[in-house]
Scaffold this motif. Structure first.
Motif, PDB file in Angstrom:
ATOM      1  N   VAL A 165       0.846  -1.188   0.000  1.00  0.00           N
ATOM      2  CA  VAL A 165       0.000   0.000   0.000  1.00  0.00           C
ATOM      3  C   VAL A 165       0.882   1.239   0.000  1.00  0.00           C
ATOM      4  O   VAL A 165       1.894   1.282   0.714  1.00  0.00           O
TER       5      VAL A 165
ATOM      6  N   LYS B 148      -6.274   4.453   2.037  1.00  0.00           N
ATOM      7  CA  LYS B 148      -6.199   3.405   1.030  1.00  0.00           C
ATOM      8  C   LYS B 148      -6.051   2.029   1.676  1.00  0.00           C
ATOM      9  O   LYS B 148      -6.606   1.039   1.182  1.00  0.00           O
ATOM     10  N   SER B 149      -5.322   1.966   2.768  1.00  0.00           N
ATOM     11  CA  SER B 149      -5.145   0.664   3.428  1.00  0.00           C
ATOM     12  C   SER B 149      -6.456   0.146   4.000  1.00  0.00           C
ATOM     13  O   SER B 149      -6.660  -1.067   4.103  1.00  0.00           O
TER      14      SER B 149
ATOM     15  N   GLY C  61      -9.496   1.243   2.724  1.00  0.00           N
ATOM     16  CA  GLY C  61     -10.497   1.283   1.663  1.00  0.00           C
ATOM     17  C   GLY C  61     -11.548   2.359   1.833  1.00  0.00           C
ATOM     18  O   GLY C  61     -12.667   2.216   1.323  1.00  0.00           O
ATOM     19  N   VAL C  62     -11.212   3.457   2.537  1.00  0.00           N
ATOM     20  CA  VAL C  62     -12.188   4.525   2.762  1.00  0.00           C
ATOM     21  C   VAL C  62     -11.541   5.893   2.528  1.00  0.00           C
ATOM     22  O   VAL C  62     -10.328   6.053   2.694  1.00  0.00           O
TER      23      VAL C  62
ATOM     24  N   PRO D 226     -10.970   5.854  -1.954  1.00  0.00           N
ATOM     25  CA  PRO D 226     -10.161   5.735  -0.744  1.00  0.00           C
ATOM     26  C   PRO D 226      -9.000   6.727  -0.737  1.00  0.00           C
ATOM     27  O   PRO D 226      -8.473   7.106  -1.788  1.00  0.00           O
TER      28      PRO D 226
END
Length: 345
Positions: A42, A117-118, A120-121, A339
């Protein structure tokens, strides 16, 4: 998860259409891009913009690459405030303002992007959103424009659905400011917010004289009338004028806002992501301002909308004219669904 690498690259090109305020010509499009990678695949990114000085993006890149990267590689990227404190300790000797602050902000924004991003939001969800759309105004009234040009861009902003507009003042005598303000008001109508921005152009006496005129012209706020660090002057001016004093974009770090707010020197607080310390410090400055009952309006837009979404005292996001295909919703800038720390467009 551990940070494995920090990559930095830069661009710096002449601006196609230079713009002017009361103290400077903004004639460059410079960007420093930071990407933080991890052992779990990520990554997070940030971009830092420069409107002046060809070499600034490269100087910032050197600070990030040679001073900050060795300190944060191997660290847990989710411990964002802990990394902030390590970088402040590192830069204490050379000074934690100026380009040091720009570098810490670049790291901070990339870390928040990575965290979002890790998981997902979008970051506004991590901060705890207060709203899902941000009222927007257009900063379109640059001083290189003649009155006809001002009228055109102001009309275009209202056609695009902005709540109001902001224009620069202080580039000439007060009579010129008055003429230009009246022209914009005639275009946007009697009820739309019209803000004026002096970009630190005045001493106290002239700031007071012009502020009284801007009050009579029903301007919504009076931005940066004095040198950014002149807390005493801001307090005295706020005591004399009814128009709110808006300031903060040129203050570095959270501590620089404490006395300004406690003493009543700002009627609207306007941190800049690059100078104030990124998402972390801007969010904390916003909460501090809320404690004093002072509204928050960002300097600039883009990733700042994630902070604005989560603060209880948000009133506006600043924007230029919208790019092709972008749109406002009821005068508001919509929040992104992707995200990380992305913008809506």
């Amino acid at each position: 998860m551990k940070i494995t690498a920090v990559h930095v690259d830069v661009t710096s090109e002449p601006k196609a259409h230079p713009v002017r305020d009361a103290i400077q010509l903004l004639d460059r499009d410079g960007v420093t891009r930071v990407r933080i990678e991890t052992d779990e695949g990520v990554s997070g990114e940030s971009t830092t913009y420069f409107g002046r000085v060809e070499s600034s993006p490269a100087v910032l890149a050197k600070i990030v690459r040679e001073q900050f990267a060795p300190v944060i590689v191997g660290e847990d990227p989710t411990v964002i405030r802990g990394i902030r404190e390590r970088l402040r300790e590192l830069t204490d000797y050379q000074g934690s303002a100026g380009l040091s602050a720009y570098g810490m902000s670049a790291i901070d924004q990339a870390l928040w992007d990575l965290l979002g991003k890790s998981l997902g939001v979008p970051v506004w969800k991590l901060l705890g959103a207060r709203r899902t759309a941000i009222p927007a105004y257009a900063m379109v009234g640059w001083l290189e424009l003649d009155v006809a040009g001002l009228e055109r861009v102001s009309a275009r902003a209202m056609e695009q659905g902005f709540r109001g507009v902001k224009m620069k003042v202080g580039g000439g005598p007060l009579t010129e400011d008055v003429r230009r303000i009246k022209a914009v008001r005639a275009v946007i109508g009697p009820d739309a917010p019209l803000m004026v921005d002096a970009n630190q152009a005045f001493g106290y006496a002239e700031a007071l004289r012009r502020g009284r005129a801007y009050e009579e012209l029903d301007c919504r706020w009076y931005e940066e009338p004095l040198a950014a660090g002149d807390t005493d002057g801001h307090v005295r001016l706020a005591e004399k004028l009814d128009i709110p004093i808006a300031t903060g974009e040129n203050r570095y770090g959270q501590a620089a806002f404490r006395d300004l707010l406690a003493r009543g020197g700002a009627g609207v607080v306007q941190p800049d992501l690059r100078r104030a310390g990124g998402v972390t410090d801007c969010f904390e400055i916003g909460l501090m301002a809320a404690g004093f009952g002072v509204p928050y309006a960002s300097h600039g837009g883009g990733p700042h909308i994630h902070v604005l979404a989560a603060l209880p005292n948000t009133i506006y996001v600043e924007s230029g004219l919208l790019p092709e295909g972008a749109r406002l919703v009821d005068g508001c800038y919509p929040l992104p669904s992707a995200p990380g720390l992305s913008a809506s467009w």
